[in-house]
Design a protein around this motif. Sequence first.
Motif, PDB file in Angstrom:
ATOM      1  N   UNK A 175       4.059  -1.803   5.045  1.00 24.88           N
ATOM      2  CA  UNK A 175       4.436  -0.877   6.126  1.00 24.88           C
ATOM      3  C   UNK A 175       5.198  -1.543   7.268  1.00 24.88           C
ATOM      4  N   UNK A 176       4.698  -2.664   7.797  1.00 23.81           N
ATOM      5  CA  UNK A 176       5.353  -3.289   8.937  1.00 23.81           C
ATOM      6  C   UNK A 176       6.745  -3.811   8.570  1.00 23.81           C
ATOM      7  N   UNK A 177       6.845  -4.417   7.387  1.00 21.17           N
ATOM      8  CA  UNK A 177       8.152  -4.940   6.960  1.00 21.17           C
ATOM      9  C   UNK A 177       9.141  -3.798   6.753  1.00 21.17           C
ATOM     10  N   UNK A 178       8.695  -2.702   6.121  1.00 21.99           N
ATOM     11  CA  UNK A 178       9.592  -1.571   5.890  1.00 21.99           C
ATOM     12  C   UNK A 178      10.008  -0.935   7.209  1.00 21.99           C
ATOM     13  N   UNK A 179       9.102  -0.848   8.157  1.00 25.04           N
ATOM     14  CA  UNK A 179       9.460  -0.302   9.481  1.00 25.04           C
ATOM     15  C   UNK A 179      10.509  -1.182  10.145  1.00 25.04           C
ATOM     16  N   UNK A 180      10.363  -2.519  10.058  1.00 24.16           N
ATOM     17  CA  UNK A 180      11.352  -3.431  10.648  1.00 24.16           C
ATOM     18  C   UNK A 180      12.722  -3.236   9.984  1.00 24.16           C
ATOM     19  N   UNK A 181      12.719  -3.065   8.653  1.00 29.47           N
ATOM     20  CA  UNK A 181      13.987  -2.859   7.932  1.00 29.47           C
ATOM     21  C   UNK A 181      14.672  -1.578   8.398  1.00 29.47           C
ATOM     22  N   UNK A 182      13.935  -0.476   8.436  1.00 29.18           N
ATOM     23  CA  UNK A 182      14.522   0.801   8.848  1.00 29.18           C
ATOM     24  C   UNK A 182      14.940   0.786  10.316  1.00 29.18           C
ATOM     25  N   UNK A 183      14.173   0.107  11.142  1.00 27.72           N
ATOM     26  CA  UNK A 183      14.541   0.007  12.563  1.00 27.72           C
ATOM     27  C   UNK A 183      15.881  -0.686  12.726  1.00 27.72           C
ATOM     28  N   UNK A 184      16.096  -1.785  12.007  1.00 31.34           N
ATOM     29  CA  UNK A 184      17.383  -2.482  12.092  1.00 31.34           C
ATOM     30  C   UNK A 184      18.534  -1.594  11.650  1.00 31.34           C
ATOM     31  N   UNK A 221      14.072  -7.730   3.219  1.00 32.09           N
ATOM     32  CA  UNK A 221      12.898  -6.859   3.083  1.00 32.09           C
ATOM     33  C   UNK A 221      13.097  -5.886   1.919  1.00 32.09           C
ATOM     34  N   UNK A 222      14.305  -5.351   1.775  1.00 33.31           N
ATOM     35  CA  UNK A 222      14.573  -4.419   0.670  1.00 33.31           C
ATOM     36  C   UNK A 222      14.390  -5.113  -0.679  1.00 33.31           C
ATOM     37  N   UNK A 223      14.883  -6.334  -0.810  1.00 29.74           N
ATOM     38  CA  UNK A 223      14.746  -7.068  -2.065  1.00 29.74           C
ATOM     39  C   UNK A 223      13.300  -7.413  -2.366  1.00 29.74           C
ATOM     40  N   UNK A 283       0.852  -1.182   0.000  1.00 28.06           N
ATOM     41  CA  UNK A 283       0.000   0.000   0.000  1.00 28.06           C
ATOM     42  C   UNK A 283       0.892   1.238   0.000  1.00 28.06           C
ATOM     43  N   UNK A 284       0.304   2.375  -0.272  1.00 26.39           N
ATOM     44  CA  UNK A 284       1.062   3.620  -0.325  1.00 26.39           C
ATOM     45  C   UNK A 284       1.532   4.018   1.070  1.00 26.39           C
ATOM     46  N   UNK A 285       2.807   4.303   1.192  1.00 25.76           N
ATOM     47  CA  UNK A 285       3.406   4.667   2.481  1.00 25.76           C
ATOM     48  C   UNK A 285       4.075   6.030   2.336  1.00 25.76           C
ATOM     49  N   UNK A 286       3.728   6.951   3.201  1.00 24.20           N
ATOM     50  CA  UNK A 286       4.361   8.273   3.243  1.00 24.20           C
ATOM     51  C   UNK A 286       5.682   8.130   4.002  1.00 24.20           C
TER      52      UNK A 286
END
Length: 456
Positions: free
Chosen positions: A345-354, A428-430, A309-312
Amino acid sequence: MKMWSSMWGRVFAIILLGMLSSTALTGWLAFGEREKTLMQYRVSHSIERTEQLALALDVLPRANRETFLATAPPFGMQVTSLPANTAASTSPSHSEYARAVSERLSKSFRVIPLPDDASNCPNPRGDDRPPRPGKGPIPPPCEALGITLHDGTSLRLTIMPPRPAPAPLHTDFLQFLLVFLLCIALLAYLVARMTMKPLQRMAEAATALGQDFNSPALPEQGASEIVQATRAFNAMQARLREHISQRTHMLGAITHDLQTPLTRLRLRLEKVSDEELRQRLIGDLSAMQSMIKEGLDLARSMDSSEALRAVDIDSLLDSMCSDAVEAGQDVRFDNHPGITVQARPQALRRCLTNLIDNAVKYGNYAQITLDISKQNKRSLLNIRIADGGSGIAPEFHRKVFEPFFRLETSRSRESGGTGLGLSIAQNIAQQHGGEIQLINLPQGGLQVVLSLPLSI
């Protein structure tokens, strides 16, 4: 250039060039045969006119021949008197034209070829200019014949060579040729598209499979070979999906089942009287729980069941940085509003958190900036996370993404982890069609660049 570097472009070019080459060769042979046929017809027609002229002159009285020749059309021939002794003294020689005329006339006519005389040879162009090179084939030399009529009169017939066949490059021909070439190009395009479309569809499905194992199966349609390849691809996708699901469920079950004995161990450790020993055992137990949790996170990072979905990005990073600052971490973010990506959203948040936790843990702070770049005609959002650490040697830039790989400097209880954080982030990035790169900064420190496509 991109078209010719693709398989579709190469197939189109090969088909088009092959058809154009075949058409050019066929046209060249057809035009050559046309010119040859027209030339043969004109030579045959010239022989027929020579026969008719000789027969007409033979039946006319000698006194009327001059008047007839003056009033009759020239038909590309010139008639002059020939001394009788010249015809008698000339020995017959080989001439295809003279032999053909002699066969048309009766044996009572004497037909002999005469030596060519350029001064008596009419110009077939109707002027005195020599034929220019490159303007079609040069006509053969004219024929000079000596014909003796029944009354003994000898005539010299100089026959103008037939005109060469005209080139068929008129307006209608060029229009038909243009339409024909356009039809060939259209046919080559349709054949190339029809041939390469299944392969392109399978390549797109393979890319989508790397981002989402739950992507729908390809429709099994088309030629038998395409159906067979599609069926094998769908079976492979189903096996991969089942394998990832089983691994995730297995790790989830192991984590759940280990929680009970680990909880009992923690309760029993409270009864250990030696304070130092108890704290060490509790630390080891916490490390085991952390490893189990991150192992489960690694397995879940391969799971793409979460919907896109679209994420800001600005709002997501702003909230994450606010949480990090409240937790006492030095995290700075330069706002860049208005950027939206399609992501989980949840996966991208986990990636950025790491990535942010690694920057703070090993580099004391995290400086986050955003920028947009172009790569292979794709617009990429680059999320740059810089820290103030000592960086990572270039030879380890790829190895740090391997599971459980840790640098020697990180193997301490205070800062050492399980070696799964970057592996999870890279997975997650891939899945989002992006990648993570490491860059050592000139002034010191490490910059981690998460590149995400702005449209998937």
